[in-house]
Each structure stands twice: as C-alpha cells, then as structure tokens.
Design a protein around this motif. Structure first.
Motif, short mmCIF file in Angstrom:
data_model
loop_
_atom_site.label_atom_id
_atom_site.label_comp_id
_atom_site.label_asym_id
_atom_site.label_seq_id
_atom_site.Cartn_x
_atom_site.Cartn_y
_atom_site.Cartn_z
N VAL A 196 0.85 -1.19 0.00
CA VAL A 196 0.00 0.00 0.00
C VAL A 196 0.88 1.24 0.00
O VAL A 196 1.91 1.29 0.69
N THR A 197 0.47 2.27 -0.74
CA THR A 197 1.17 3.55 -0.75
C THR A 197 0.15 4.67 -0.91
O THR A 197 -0.88 4.50 -1.57
N ARG A 198 0.42 5.78 -0.29
CA ARG A 198 -0.47 6.93 -0.41
C ARG A 198 -0.17 7.69 -1.69
O ARG A 198 0.99 7.85 -2.08
N VAL A 199 -1.22 8.19 -2.33
CA VAL A 199 -1.04 9.04 -3.51
C VAL A 199 -0.62 10.42 -3.02
O VAL A 199 -1.28 11.01 -2.15
N PRO A 200 0.47 10.97 -3.51
CA PRO A 200 0.95 12.26 -3.01
C PRO A 200 -0.12 13.34 -3.10
O PRO A 200 -0.87 13.42 -4.09
N THR A 201 -0.19 14.15 -2.05
CA THR A 201 -1.09 15.32 -1.92
C THR A 201 -2.56 14.92 -1.89
O THR A 201 -3.43 15.78 -1.97
N GLN A 202 -2.90 13.62 -1.78
CA GLN A 202 -4.29 13.18 -1.76
C GLN A 202 -4.56 12.31 -0.54
O GLN A 202 -3.64 11.74 0.05
N SER A 203 -5.84 12.21 -0.17
CA SER A 203 -6.25 11.31 0.91
C SER A 203 -6.75 10.01 0.31
O SER A 203 -7.86 9.55 0.59
N SER A 204 -5.95 9.43 -0.53
CA SER A 204 -6.28 8.15 -1.14
C SER A 204 -5.02 7.29 -1.21
O SER A 204 -3.90 7.81 -1.22
N TYR A 205 -5.24 5.98 -1.28
CA TYR A 205 -4.15 5.02 -1.25
C TYR A 205 -4.29 4.05 -2.40
O TYR A 205 -5.40 3.67 -2.80
N ARG A 206 -3.13 3.67 -2.92
CA ARG A 206 -3.11 2.62 -3.93
C ARG A 206 -2.78 1.30 -3.26
O ARG A 206 -1.84 1.21 -2.47
N VAL A 207 -3.53 0.29 -3.59
CA VAL A 207 -3.34 -1.05 -3.04
C VAL A 207 -3.00 -1.98 -4.19
O VAL A 207 -3.79 -2.15 -5.12
N TYR A 208 -1.80 -2.56 -4.14
CA TYR A 208 -1.31 -3.46 -5.19
C TYR A 208 -1.33 -4.90 -4.66
O TYR A 208 -0.86 -5.17 -3.54
N ASP A 209 -1.83 -5.81 -5.45
CA ASP A 209 -1.74 -7.23 -5.14
C ASP A 209 -0.56 -7.80 -5.93
O ASP A 209 -0.66 -8.05 -7.13
N MET A 210 0.59 -7.99 -5.23
CA MET A 210 1.81 -8.37 -5.93
C MET A 210 1.85 -9.85 -6.29
O MET A 210 2.79 -10.28 -6.95
N SER A 211 0.83 -10.61 -5.90
CA SER A 211 0.75 -11.98 -6.42
C SER A 211 0.42 -11.96 -7.90
O SER A 211 0.67 -12.93 -8.62
N SER A 212 -0.14 -10.83 -8.35
CA SER A 212 -0.36 -10.58 -9.78
C SER A 212 0.26 -9.23 -10.09
O SER A 212 -0.43 -8.20 -10.17
N PRO A 213 1.57 -9.15 -10.22
CA PRO A 213 2.27 -7.87 -10.29
C PRO A 213 1.86 -6.99 -11.47
O PRO A 213 2.06 -5.78 -11.42
N ASP A 214 1.29 -7.56 -12.50
CA ASP A 214 0.90 -6.76 -13.66
C ASP A 214 -0.57 -6.32 -13.60
O ASP A 214 -1.05 -5.63 -14.51
#
Length: 754
Positions: free
Chosen positions: A111-129
């Motif tokens: 998980v990482t926060r989107v800069p300057t926003q109150s939202s987060y990106r959630v990546y499922d790295m079991s399917s990296p693409d």
C-alpha cells in the motif's frame, strides 16, 4: 499458461544449495530443507529455481508475503527511495511506481499513499501486472501499518489531546472503516507493525490524571477491530521497536536523559502483566535495535553497519533464548527483519562467508537458529579490493615523474595505509594514511595516491619498489585486507647520475681536499636547479690535480669519475649506484702530458663514454672507451690540432641533436664555441654560442637536468651558479641561463666542479 516453481519449491532449492549455519556449534539445516540427494537432483532440474535470487542494493526489507517480499533502497544524494517487490516464485524483482512510502504485512498486498491526496493505492503483488485499487479515506489520517489488506490509520488532535486508531479495508460501507476498541480516548499512536496475518502490535502513549505520560503495547485483532491484550512498558522513543510471539512481548526501552537502551521481554499475561524476563542491555545507540521472535529465540540487531565509522557488537544479528539464556550470533550484521507467515524471519544483512542479501532465519532440528541466503545483492560483507591499478613498471621520463596508484574497495568506510619502499636502499618514498569521512557514503571507496617524483626535494632512485596496501573496515566487520607487489622505476640512463635516481650529481672538490657530492633536484614548479642534499664522500683528494666525471665507463650501475694525481697517473673511481664509490683503480701513467681533459660523452657512437684531452702543443687526443672496468680507455688517437687557443673544454653530450656527443670550448676572450660530434670521434667546424663565458671558472656537462631528453650545462663561478638548458638546435644549442640555489654563496669555495 506459464508454469512457475512454487514458493516452497524455490525455498527448498535455495536451501539445498546454500544452507548456511552461522550459530556456533550448530551445523544442521532445517529438517524441511535437508539437502538430500533427491532434493539436490530436483533442484538441478527446476528450470533455474536452484539459483539464489539476484537482488539490487537494498536498504531495508519491509514486509513479506506468500509470493515475495517488499524492500526499499535509499540511493542517497537526495534521490527518491526505490521500492521493489521481489518474487520468491520466479526470482524476479519489480520496481514499484514512485509514490510515497510503501507498506505491507503478512500478505502480497502493498500500500502507498497518492501524493497530496487522501487516497491510497493497493497493489496485489501476487499478480504484479494487475491494476491497482484506489481506496479513499476521510480526513488526513496517518498510515501506521498494513496487515494483509487492512490499513491501520491513526489520528491525533493536538488541541483536545485525543486520538483514535481505525481499520480501513476494501469498500465504502461502514464495515470498511472501523474504530479499534479497547484504547483510551487519549491514546497517541506512536508506532504499529504487523504481528500476524490478523493482528498488529501497537505502541501508544497516554496521559494519566496527573498528566504523566505512560507507554503501552497493545495487540490489536484486525478481524474484531479490538485490543485483545496490552501491557504498560517503560519509556521508549516513538521509533523504538517491539515484537510479539504466541507467549511473549519484547520491546526497547530508552533511558532518560541518557542515550542507552534496554531490550525488555515478558510473558504475555492476558488481562494482567506477565513476568518480566532478564533485561538485555543495549548500551548507547541501542534505541534503534530491530527485534523479532523466532520461537523461544528473541533476535535483535542495531542497523547501520554499512555507514558505521566504529565497531559495534550490536550490528550483528544476535539470537537470545528467553528460556535457557543461550546467545548465538546469526548474521555478522543486519539492517532490518520481518516475520513471515510460516514463523521464520526474513532479514536483510550479511555474513562474511556469503555476503550481502536477504536471509531466511529458521530453526534447525536441534532448535538453533540458522540462516539461509534467499536473495543476494552480489556485494561482499567483508571488505575486499574489487580492483587495483598499480603499474609494474613506471618510466618516470615518459610520465614526467608522476605515477598514480589506485585501489577500489567494496565499501567506502575504511582506513588504512599505502607504503612504497625502495628495495635496495630501504628508503620509503610513500607512507600515506587514509581515513574515510562520515560524508563518504558512496557504495565503493577509491583510494588514490599520486606520487610526484618532482614534487619533493630529491628524486627517487631507480629500481624495484615494494608496495603494500592495507585497509580495515571502519565498522570492524571482517578482517583487514592487504595487497603487496613490486613496482619498478626506470629512466633513461643519465651519465652524470651517481646514485641512480635519474637526476645528475655534481662533484665538488674544496681547498682542503674534501670531495662532496650534490644531488641535483629540478622541480616542476621552479626554474634553475637546486640541491636535494649534499654528501661528504671523503678527504685526501688534494693529492689529485684534476677530477672529471667520466660517465658510466665500466658498465656498472651508475656513473664513475676519474682523477689524476701529481705524478700524472690517472685513477678510476667506479660508482656503486648509491652515491658512493669503490676504491680507486689505476688506469695508467702519462696523463700529466695533458693540460685539459674532458670526459663523460660518447663521441664515437658506440654507446660507451670516451675521454678527450689537449696537450701543450694544442693537439686534441681521443681515448675511446672500452667498457672494461680495469682498462676503461684505449690507446690515444689524435683527432685535431689548434686547440691551444681554448682555456677550457667540456664534454656536454648530444646538445645539438646530432649522431653523437659534442664538445664546447671557451677561448681566451670568453667566447664559447660548440663542436658538434660526427659520431666517429671527429667534429664539425665550430659554431659560436656567445661571449661572456669567462665569468665562470668551471663549465660542467651535467647531463639532462630538466628531464626533457636533452643534456644541459652548469656554469660555476664567483658570480653564482647557473644552468643552461640544452635546446637541441645545432646553431643555438644552449638556452637562456637560469639561476638556482646550487652552490649559492659558494662560488669561490671549490677548486674543481665536475
């Protein structure tokens, strides 16, 4: 569909190839990964799965999941950190998009926060693409930790001194954003980290009714969004690490106001506080220790070995058995560690045996921690010399007296010495110490020593030099490295060089019969000539009416000189090559027939220095050099007449670019003339150089002083000593005079200078 090895298959293959047992007295591998012959055979046939994963440089391992682990690299120099996911399924490493910090825990979600926003990106790295999900949150909470796909978000109101911890999951309904129950209203969340696939360990502080701050550890169940167990601890900085196992808590407490720290551990007590175990003192700097449980073993290490400038035993990953009190070193250093779902640890660190990378720490059959290299950065933990550039032969004529010696180390923070010693004389010409600075943070260290033979006060002798390079790691991890070798210094032979250092030496005989040798030094930064040092060769030379530098007429290591006694006998003094001479050798009688003698130049083109002399009738005679030490000159041959008009003749070498050595002669009016050698012992008609040379009592063909390949002339007299540099031009073979400090104030002291 592309088939890839399973995580278990890869782990088994890697362990079979590189199971590293680092604990003292424990030489077993985990039973689940025992390298039986059938396992090794399967690894060899696993389509590359038997190889340790190749990993770029890593600063910290942040989380692990079933299919890989999350890491970060801090390149330095204000560059943005690089986050990567390394797959333990196929061994690939993927750089994640540049956002803000990434987190994860016990899953393949990062998980990482989107800069300057109150939202987060959630990546499922079991399917990296696969495409990431975007989760929005209310307000501006702080992401403290990630457990699986659950985000632990904290808020704090500085005005009301109240805070809360909330759990954010996928969706927008009320169940996707829950407040954790069981925490006081004034709980200030200082730190949180995943403890299992469904729990997080939270470090918070709260004030009592008297405004006294207390520190607590709370175990939060992410399924029920509630605190299931907590206990009060001592004071700790917000970044102090903590850990929890099925039966124990561990945390780092810090002293106040001092810098020391203590690693505490205690049994879990449910509703109450369990018994505290024996504290582990961490001393100064221990507040940054990273801790983790591995069964009954508590592991700890202080990161920072790569940039440490002094040894610290806390850099090693140490395992302490909380039941028996046993203690073993598992890695030589560790930067970070994270627990995995199968109960093992992933630790970024290094060993002297297998270098830097990510190690899996597990328990052997006998219950002792063992380390297995999972992913390697390819960098050694031990300090090594990765490359060196030291010439085996240094031609100081071609390099203008300069030599560069270089060594590249595998890490920059090291200290050591570079020494260069002349083998024959024992003289040390380089004794250089280096000590890297705190700001030297590049990943390799270059040690460069520039030796300038024309930058001191004397020139170094020719011959073999033994060099020694030593370097010790500043962090104290591993042994010092040492390299040695031989560097041979060579130069074109200088006929006026008596101590084999490439520069001319002048011999001067004083009125008391003492013979002196001055080693001439020509600096690249000053005109003229200076004396590097003066050596007293001996007394008793008043017995000789004339001395003359003869060049290397005996095939020895350096130049020689001849001296004529009052009876007319000529004697040869052979140079040893160290500035001294062997006892005299009788050349022969009859040399009092000559009123002027000039020696030291090859006039016949055979490579051997000859000698010429004039008699009272003005005839010029040549004695060819033989190269034989005890009979250095052949029978004389008459090569000219009319030389009685000159009051001084000097053999000056090839100053005009001709086929052989030349002569200069001064007439009674003080005019200097050059006679260019033809190479057969005869000379071309004279060429006038110029008037005014009667100001000098001695003219010396001194050889090549300024190292430009042309011989030069030294003029000595009451008005001072000057050097005339050779030009190589036949019609103007000598340049403008240059003053130097040689014989300064001694223009009348010496009766013979050669």
């Amino acid at each position: 569909m592309r088939l890839t090895p399973s995580p278990r298959r890869l782990a088994t293959a890697v362990t079979a190839v590189l199971a590293v047992t680092l604990a003292a007295g424990a030489l077993a591998v985990p039973a689940s990964a025992a390298p039986a012959a059938s396992v090794a055979g399967a690894a060899e046939a696993s389509d590359g799965a038997d190889a340790v994963i190749s990993l770029p440089h890593v600063s910290h391992v942040l989380s692990s999941g079933p299919s890989g682990f999350l890491s970060v690299e801090y390149p330095g120099d204000f560059a943005a950190p690089v986050y990567r996911w390394t797959s333990t399924v196929d061994g690939t490493t993927k750089a994640l998009p540049a956002q803000t910090a990434y987190q994860g825990g016990f899953s393949d979600y990062v998980v990482t926060r989107v800069p300057t926003q109150s939202s987060y990106r959630v990546y499922d790295m079991s399917s990296p693409d696969a495409t990431y999900e975007t989760w929005s949150v209310s307000g501006s909470p702080t992401l403290q930790a990630v457990v699986g796909s659950t985000l632990l978000m904290s808020t704090w109101n500085e005005t009301t001194l109240t805070g809360e911890l909330r759990l954010k999951t996928r969706g927008i309904d009320s169940g996707s954003d829950r407040q954790v129950t069981g925490l006081p209203a004034n709980a200030r969340i200082l730190r949180a980290e995943p403890a299992s696939v469904s729990t997080a360990l939270v470090h918070y502080s709260a004030r009592d009714a008297n405004s006294v701050v207390h520190h607590h550890l709370a175990l939060v169940d992410t399924v029920t969004a509630s605190v299931v167990e907590q206990r009060e601890t001592g004071t700790a900085v917000y970044s102090a690490d903590s850990a929890v196992s099925a039966s124990r808590f561990a945390w780092v407490e810090t002293s106040y106001p001092g810098p020391s720290a203590t690693l505490m551990h205690a049994e879990r007590g449910g509703e109450g506080a369990g018994p505290v175990g024996t504290p582990i003192p961490l001393a100064s700097g221990g507040a940054g220790a990273r801790v983790a449980f591995l069964g009954d073993w508590l592991t700890y290490a202080v990161p920072g070995a790569e940039t440490a400038t002094s040894p610290n035993p806390l850099h090693a990953l140490t395992a302490y058995n909380v039941t028996t009190g046993a203690k073993v070193k598992v890695l030589d250093h560790a930067a970070s560690s994270v627990p995995t779902a199968d109960g093992t640890l992933l630790v970024l660190g290094g060993t002297l045996a297998h270098g830097e990378g990510v190690y899996r720490i597990s328990l052997a059959e006998n219950g002792t921690p063992v380390a297995t290299l999972v992913a390697s950065t390819g960098r050694p933990t031990a300090l090594t010399v990765t490359s060196s550039t030291v010439p085996t032969v240094a031609d100081l004529d071609k390099s203008d007296g300069k030599v560069t010696l270089e060594w590249t180390l595998s890490r920059p923070l090291a200290s050591g010495t570079v020494k260069l010693r002349h083998v024959r004389t024992g003289r040390v010409v380089i004794d250089h110490s280096f000590d890297s600075s705190l700001n030297w943070i590049s990943r390799t260290g270059l040690v460069q020593v520039n030796w300038n033979d024309r930058g001191g006060h004397e020139h170094a002798p020719n011959g073999d030099y033994a060099w020694e390079f030593t370097a010790a790691p500043k962090n104290g991890i591993g042994p010092a490295v040492r390299q040695t070798g031989i560097l041979k210094v060579v130069r074109k032979a200088n006929p006026h060089d008596f101590n084999d250092n490439g520069s001319p030496d002048l011999l001067a005989l004083d009125a008391a019969g003492v013979l002196w040798r001055d080693d001439v030094f020509h600096s690249e930064n000053s005109a003229g000539i200076t004396t590097g040092y003066r050596t007293r060769l001996g007394a008793g030379f008043q017995a000789y009416s004339l001395i003359e530098a003869a060049g290397n007429h005996a095939g020895g290591p350096a130049g020689d000189f001849v001296a004529r006694d009052a009876a007319g006998v000529l004697w040869s003094f052979l140079g040893r090559g160290d500035g001294t001479f062997v006892g005299r050798t009788r050349v022969g009688p009859g040399w009092n027939a000559y009123n002027k003698i000039a020696a030291g130049s090859d006039l016949t083109g055979d490579g051997r220095p000859d000698i010429v002399a004039t008699d009272a009738a003005g005839a010029l005679w040549l004695h060819k050099g033989t190269g034989v030490w005890n009979t250095p000159y052949a029978t004389r041959t008459k090569i000219g007449a009319g030389w009685g008009i000159y009051n001084q003749i000097t053999a000056v070498g090839d100053i005009a670019g001709g086929p052989a050595g030349d002569l200069v002669a001064r007439d009674a009016a003080g005019v200097l003339w050059s006679f260019l050698g033809k190479g057969d012992g005869t000379f071309a008609p004279r060429t006038q150089i110029g008037p005014g040379w009667n100001a000098y009592t001695q003219l010396v063909g001194a050889g090549d002083i300024d190292r430009d390949g042309r011989p030069d002339v030294v003029a000595y007299g009451p008005g001072g000593t000057y050097v005339y540099l050779g030009t190589g031009a036949w019609n103007a073979p000598l340049g403008q005079k240059q003053h130097g400090s040689l014989y300064s104030g001694e223009g009348a002291r010496f009766k013979n200078v050669v």
